[in-house]
Design an enzyme around this catalytic site. Structure first.
Site, mmCIF file in Angstrom:
data_model
loop_
_atom_site.group_PDB
_atom_site.id
_atom_site.type_symbol
_atom_site.label_atom_id
_atom_site.label_comp_id
_atom_site.label_asym_id
_atom_site.label_seq_id
_atom_site.Cartn_x
_atom_site.Cartn_y
_atom_site.Cartn_z
ATOM 1 N N HIS A 27 -7.102 3.054 3.708
ATOM 2 C CA HIS A 27 -7.046 3.651 5.030
ATOM 3 C C HIS A 27 -8.109 3.932 5.780
ATOM 4 O O HIS A 27 -8.279 4.136 7.053
ATOM 5 C CB HIS A 27 -6.532 5.064 4.571
ATOM 6 C CG HIS A 27 -5.062 4.915 4.514
ATOM 7 N ND1 HIS A 27 -4.492 4.478 3.187
ATOM 8 C CD2 HIS A 27 -3.965 5.531 5.025
ATOM 9 C CE1 HIS A 27 -3.115 4.447 3.220
ATOM 10 N NE2 HIS A 27 -2.619 5.329 4.419
ATOM 11 N N ASP A 33 0.921 -1.099 -0.030
ATOM 12 C CA ASP A 33 -0.144 0.028 0.055
ATOM 13 C C ASP A 33 0.993 1.254 -0.102
ATOM 14 O O ASP A 33 2.171 1.090 0.197
ATOM 15 C CB ASP A 33 -0.839 -0.106 1.231
ATOM 16 C CG ASP A 33 -1.848 1.413 1.360
ATOM 17 O OD1 ASP A 33 -2.312 1.617 0.463
ATOM 18 O OD2 ASP A 33 -2.074 1.801 2.487
ATOM 19 N N SER A 34 0.304 2.423 -0.134
ATOM 20 C CA SER A 34 1.198 3.493 -0.096
ATOM 21 C C SER A 34 1.541 3.856 1.257
ATOM 22 O O SER A 34 2.716 4.429 1.529
ATOM 23 C CB SER A 34 0.461 4.701 -0.760
ATOM 24 O OG SER A 34 -0.804 4.873 0.202
ATOM 25 N N GLU A 71 -2.721 8.883 8.405
ATOM 26 C CA GLU A 71 -1.080 8.694 8.364
ATOM 27 C C GLU A 71 -0.442 9.477 9.610
ATOM 28 O O GLU A 71 0.455 9.047 9.918
ATOM 29 C CB GLU A 71 -0.616 8.908 7.212
ATOM 30 C CG GLU A 71 -0.668 8.043 6.004
ATOM 31 C CD GLU A 71 0.104 6.614 6.080
ATOM 32 O OE1 GLU A 71 1.120 6.898 6.496
ATOM 33 O OE2 GLU A 71 -0.401 5.567 5.662
ATOM 34 N N CYS A 120 -10.878 2.746 0.160
ATOM 35 C CA CYS A 120 -9.674 3.188 0.484
ATOM 36 C C CYS A 120 -9.141 2.375 1.602
ATOM 37 O O CYS A 120 -10.060 2.419 2.759
ATOM 38 C CB CYS A 120 -9.356 4.549 0.641
ATOM 39 S SG CYS A 120 -7.688 4.901 0.993
ATOM 40 N N CYS A 163 -4.451 -1.651 -1.852
ATOM 41 C CA CYS A 163 -4.579 -0.127 -2.113
ATOM 42 C C CYS A 163 -5.698 -0.123 -3.255
ATOM 43 O O CYS A 163 -5.305 -0.801 -4.387
ATOM 44 C CB CYS A 163 -3.264 0.422 -2.298
ATOM 45 S SG CYS A 163 -3.149 2.147 -2.930
HETATM 46 N N1 DGL Z 1 -4.589 3.021 1.196
HETATM 47 C C1 DGL Z 1 -5.048 3.560 -0.287
HETATM 48 C C2 DGL Z 1 -6.121 3.344 -1.196
HETATM 49 O O1 DGL Z 1 -6.548 1.992 -0.752
HETATM 50 C C3 DGL Z 1 -4.047 4.705 -0.800
HETATM 51 C C4 DGL Z 1 -4.330 5.973 -0.472
HETATM 52 C C5 DGL Z 1 -3.403 7.035 -0.814
HETATM 53 O O2 DGL Z 1 -2.177 6.804 -0.855
HETATM 54 O O3 DGL Z 1 -3.754 8.254 -1.396
HETATM 55 O O4 DGL Z 1 -6.609 3.972 -2.199
#
Ligand code: DGL
Length: 263
Positions: A185, A9-10, A151, A183, A72
């Site tokens: 996150h 993931d990012s 984050e 997402c 992600c």
């Molecule tokens: N966790 C990510 C997603 O599912 C990426 C969020 C990001 O880096 O902008 O899209």
């Protein structure tokens, strides 16, 4: 087969998927990469996201992974097809399980999708849903400030609630009954989102179904780890592994040994 499963993931949002993979595949060795040097992905161009996803996959492939889980949505929405065409290993993403869950859950056929700007602009959810369920009313909403808030560990604050109110305002009139957290996150903001949307709205996220699909895939391809040793978990970040460890450890819980290395 005791080769590990790789996830990326990012940042640490993908740990929401890893947590479910640990639960549903307790015997598997796992390697997680958070590309924190390039976070957030959500406001980058499709080409950049594809290149970053390729770099992450190349790093994980060098660790001999047997399966890649792209934890992600942004990377899946822009790079899944390219990676599936070019990599020599199977890949599972988070988009398909999310769509399945959303369609299974809605009763009123009015749904919302919350994601990063890039995920929403890709239109991938809209086109997947419309292919089989053209009557479903979809309200896609980009929430670009959620990832930095999470984050930085600010996802349970008043600021998060205010921002959520402003993004979700259009949903008041839309009368959706189900909202997909598209997402990885966003599950960390679940409490705030539920409070803003009210108790009648169901929030769904793909992490568990993604882990179940990974297990089914490994089972049917006879790739499960059949050795009975304690599984090994490795964590990598492309920037500030100490910050990644601090926040990620808190999220994954004490039972998982958590140290992060720089790639
Ligand atoms: N966790 C990510 C997603 O599912 C990426 C969020 C990001 O880096 O902008 O899209």
């Amino acid at each position: 087969m005791n080769r590990p499963i790789g996830l990326f993931d990012s940042g640490f949002g993908g740990l929401t998927v890893m947590k479910e993979v640990v639960r549903h595949l307790p015997n598997e060795n796992l390697i997680y990469l958070g590309d924190t040097a390039n976070l957030p992905y959500g406001n980058k161009s499709p080409q950049t996201i594809i290149e970053l996803a390729q770099q992450n996959a190349t790093f994980l492939l060098s660790k001999q992974i047997k399966l890649l889980i792209i934890a992600c949505h942004t990377a899946c929405s822009r790079a899944l097809e390219t990676l599936q065409k070019s990599l020599p290993i199977p890949i599972i993403g988070v988009i398909q399980p999310g769509v399945e869950l959303l369609l299974r859950t809605t009763r009123t056929q009015r749904v919302a999708i919350l994601g990063t700007t890039s995920t929403i602009e890709s239109g991938v959810f809209q086109s997947l849903i419309q292919k089989t369920h053209p009557h479903v009313q979809i309200y896609p909403i980009a929430c670009p400030l959620f990832v930095p808030l999470i984050e930085e560990g600010h996802h349970n604050t008043q600021a998060a609630t205010l921002i959520a109110h402003s993004y979700l305002e259009p949903l008041k009139k839309a009368k959706v009954d189900t909202v997909l957290l598209a997402c990885t996150h966003y599950p960390l903001m679940r409490a705030v989102l539920q409070q803003v949307l009210g108790p009648d709205v169901q929030l769904v996220e793909p992490a568990e179904l993604c882990a179940i699909q990974a297990r089914e895939f490994l089972q049917s391809s006879q790739l499960l780890n059949t050795q009975n040793e304690k599984p090994h978990y490795e964590f990598y970040a492309s920037d500030d592994p100490e910050k990644f460890r601090r926040l990620g450890k808190h999220f994954l819980g004490d039972e998982i040994q958590f140290t992060a290395k720089i790639i």
